[in-house]
Design a protein around this motif. Structure first.
Motif, PDB file in Angstrom:
ATOM      1  N   ALA A  73       0.824  -1.205   0.000  1.00 52.24           N
ATOM      2  CA  ALA A  73       0.000   0.000   0.000  1.00 52.24           C
ATOM      3  C   ALA A  73       0.860   1.257   0.000  1.00 52.24           C
ATOM      4  O   ALA A  73       1.968   1.260   0.548  1.00 52.24           O
ATOM      5  CB  ALA A  73      -0.917   0.000   1.224  1.00 52.24           C
ATOM      6  N   GLU A  74       0.336   2.309  -0.610  1.00 51.83           N
ATOM      7  CA  GLU A  74       1.036   3.599  -0.591  1.00 51.83           C
ATOM      8  C   GLU A  74       0.892   4.282   0.766  1.00 51.83           C
ATOM      9  O   GLU A  74       1.750   5.056   1.170  1.00 51.83           O
ATOM     10  CB  GLU A  74       0.478   4.511  -1.677  1.00 51.83           C
ATOM     11  N   ASP A  75      -0.223   4.003   1.443  1.00 51.08           N
ATOM     12  CA  ASP A  75      -0.479   4.553   2.767  1.00 51.08           C
ATOM     13  C   ASP A  75      -0.424   3.408   3.777  1.00 51.08           C
ATOM     14  O   ASP A  75      -1.189   2.448   3.685  1.00 51.08           O
ATOM     15  CB  ASP A  75      -1.838   5.250   2.821  1.00 51.08           C
ATOM     16  N   ILE A  76       0.475   3.545   4.742  1.00 53.31           N
ATOM     17  CA  ILE A  76       0.726   2.501   5.728  1.00 53.31           C
ATOM     18  C   ILE A  76       0.187   2.946   7.092  1.00 53.31           C
ATOM     19  O   ILE A  76       0.520   4.036   7.565  1.00 53.31           O
ATOM     20  CB  ILE A  76       2.244   2.216   5.851  1.00 53.31           C
ATOM     21  N   LYS A  77      -0.632   2.104   7.697  1.00 47.04           N
ATOM     22  CA  LYS A  77      -1.155   2.401   9.041  1.00 47.04           C
ATOM     23  C   LYS A  77      -0.073   2.043  10.057  1.00 47.04           C
ATOM     24  O   LYS A  77       0.437   0.920  10.075  1.00 47.04           O
ATOM     25  CB  LYS A  77      -2.413   1.583   9.305  1.00 47.04           C
ATOM     26  N   VAL A  78       0.256   3.015  10.927  1.00 43.58           N
ATOM     27  CA  VAL A  78       1.286   2.816  11.950  1.00 43.58           C
ATOM     28  C   VAL A  78       0.651   3.059  13.317  1.00 43.58           C
ATOM     29  O   VAL A  78       0.019   4.095  13.531  1.00 43.58           O
ATOM     30  CB  VAL A  78       2.485   3.767  11.741  1.00 43.58           C
ATOM     31  N   THR A  79       0.815   2.085  14.217  1.00 45.16           N
ATOM     32  CA  THR A  79       0.290   2.226  15.575  1.00 45.16           C
ATOM     33  C   THR A  79       1.427   2.063  16.579  1.00 45.16           C
ATOM     34  O   THR A  79       2.416   1.391  16.300  1.00 45.16           O
ATOM     35  CB  THR A  79      -0.806   1.185  15.880  1.00 45.16           C
ATOM     36  N   MET A  80       1.252   2.697  17.724  1.00 45.87           N
ATOM     37  CA  MET A  80       2.240   2.562  18.796  1.00 45.87           C
ATOM     38  C   MET A  80       1.519   2.356  20.106  1.00 45.87           C
ATOM     39  O   MET A  80       0.515   3.008  20.384  1.00 45.87           O
ATOM     40  CB  MET A  80       3.119   3.802  18.901  1.00 45.87           C
ATOM     41  N   THR A  81       2.042   1.447  20.926  1.00 47.43           N
ATOM     42  CA  THR A  81       1.596   1.278  22.300  1.00 47.43           C
ATOM     43  C   THR A  81       2.834   1.245  23.184  1.00 47.43           C
ATOM     44  O   THR A  81       3.868   0.705  22.782  1.00 47.43           O
ATOM     45  CB  THR A  81       0.777  -0.019  22.511  1.00 47.43           C
ATOM     46  N   ALA A  82       2.702   1.852  24.336  1.00 50.81           N
ATOM     47  CA  ALA A  82       3.856   1.869  25.249  1.00 50.81           C
ATOM     48  C   ALA A  82       3.386   2.143  26.667  1.00 50.81           C
ATOM     49  O   ALA A  82       2.406   2.857  26.885  1.00 50.81           O
ATOM     50  CB  ALA A  82       4.850   2.950  24.828  1.00 50.81           C
ATOM     51  N   ASP A  83       4.105   1.549  27.622  1.00 46.00           N
ATOM     52  CA  ASP A  83       3.899   1.820  29.037  1.00 46.00           C
ATOM     53  C   ASP A  83       5.157   2.497  29.570  1.00 46.00           C
ATOM     54  O   ASP A  83       6.254   1.932  29.484  1.00 46.00           O
ATOM     55  CB  ASP A  83       3.634   0.529  29.815  1.00 46.00           C
ATOM     56  N   TYR A  84       4.991   3.705  30.081  1.00 49.46           N
ATOM     57  CA  TYR A  84       6.110   4.522  30.553  1.00 49.46           C
ATOM     58  C   TYR A  84       6.181   4.484  32.078  1.00 49.46           C
ATOM     59  O   TYR A  84       5.167   4.625  32.754  1.00 49.46           O
ATOM     60  CB  TYR A  84       5.914   5.986  30.131  1.00 49.46           C
ATOM     61  N   GLN A  85       7.396   4.329  32.576  1.00 48.96           N
ATOM     62  CA  GLN A  85       7.645   4.344  34.014  1.00 48.96           C
ATOM     63  C   GLN A  85       8.447   5.604  34.347  1.00 48.96           C
ATOM     64  O   GLN A  85       9.270   6.050  33.540  1.00 48.96           O
ATOM     65  CB  GLN A  85       8.451   3.118  34.432  1.00 48.96           C
ATOM     66  N   LEU A  86       8.241   6.126  35.549  1.00 49.18           N
ATOM     67  CA  LEU A  86       9.001   7.284  36.003  1.00 49.18           C
ATOM     68  C   LEU A  86      10.466   6.909  36.100  1.00 49.18           C
ATOM     69  O   LEU A  86      10.823   5.899  36.696  1.00 49.18           O
ATOM     70  CB  LEU A  86       8.489   7.748  37.367  1.00 49.18           C
ATOM     71  N   LYS A  87      11.326   7.721  35.456  1.00 52.75           N
ATOM     72  CA  LYS A  87      12.764   7.498  35.518  1.00 52.75           C
ATOM     73  C   LYS A  87      13.254   7.977  36.869  1.00 52.75           C
ATOM     74  O   LYS A  87      12.976   9.094  37.275  1.00 52.75           O
ATOM     75  CB  LYS A  87      13.485   8.262  34.406  1.00 52.75           C
ATOM     76  N   LYS A  88      13.972   7.118  37.553  1.00 51.12           N
ATOM     77  CA  LYS A  88      14.461   7.487  38.892  1.00 51.12           C
ATOM     78  C   LYS A  88      15.921   7.796  38.879  1.00 51.12           C
ATOM     79  O   LYS A  88      16.665   7.379  38.091  1.00 51.12           O
ATOM     80  CB  LYS A  88      14.166   6.357  39.875  1.00 51.12           C
TER      81      LYS A  88
END
Length: 179
Positions: free
Chosen positions: A164-179
């Motif tokens: 396809a000329e148009d590509i669906k891009v998804t992102m998932t992420a869980d962020y933790q507080l940097k200590k």
């Protein structure tokens, strides 16, 4: 590993009291749908940082981190389309809007506007998503469409009907507080 350290330095350099959340296990998936063939791949080693003081977000990933169900597709992706040896990293650096209170649990509809860099081409993009804050963890779900021609990704005529000329891009992420 060097780019993860660089991400943290960039995120914390300007504000010493910043609340910085990070992940190195974010997931970016893309999906190409055509009548002849569907192609998908996932990269589960995406590094990302959210600086809650500046509402900035940075995302970096190696192109070679994408895994396909077919190893030949993966080889073609890296060698022919993304030219991963020449352009090994894709990234996004932007600002999250609207401003949210990261200390309050809840689900927030957001958009991040910034510079998306793919295949050596940088373009200003707005990516929509949802941030869910629960017990000090920030969860991101985001989605955008990438037009291959905008990033000078050439698709040979021989396989034009399969990618396809148009590509669906998804992102998932869980962020933790940097200590």
């Amino acid at each position: 590993m060097r780019y993860i350290i660089l991400l943290v330095i960039l995120a914390t350099a300007s504000i010493s009291e910043a609340q910085v959340y990070m992940t190195t296990t974010g997931k970016v998936q893309f999906f190409s749908e055509t009548p002849l063939e569907n192609i998908s791949a996932v990269n589960s080693t995406v590094a990302s940082v959210i600086n809650t003081s500046t509402d900035s977000i940075m995302v970096r990933m190696k192109n070679t981190g994408f895994v396909f169900k077919n190893s030949l597709m993966q080889e073609h992706f890296n060698e022919n389309y993304m030219e991963s040896s020449k352009y090994p990293i894709d990234s996004f650096r932007g600002k999250i809007d609207p401003k949210i209170d990261y200390s309050k649990d809840g689900t927030y509809t957001v958009a991040a506007t910034g510079r998306l860099s793919i295949h050596g081409v940088e373009k200003v993009e707005t990516i929509k998503g949802t941030l869910t804050i629960k017990k000090g963890v920030i969860h991101l779900d985001a989605e955008t469409m990438v037009h291959t021609a905008d990033f000078k990704i050439e698709i040979p005529k021989l396989v034009f009907q399969k990618i396809a000329e148009d590509i669906k891009v998804t992102m998932t992420a869980d962020y933790q507080l940097k200590k």
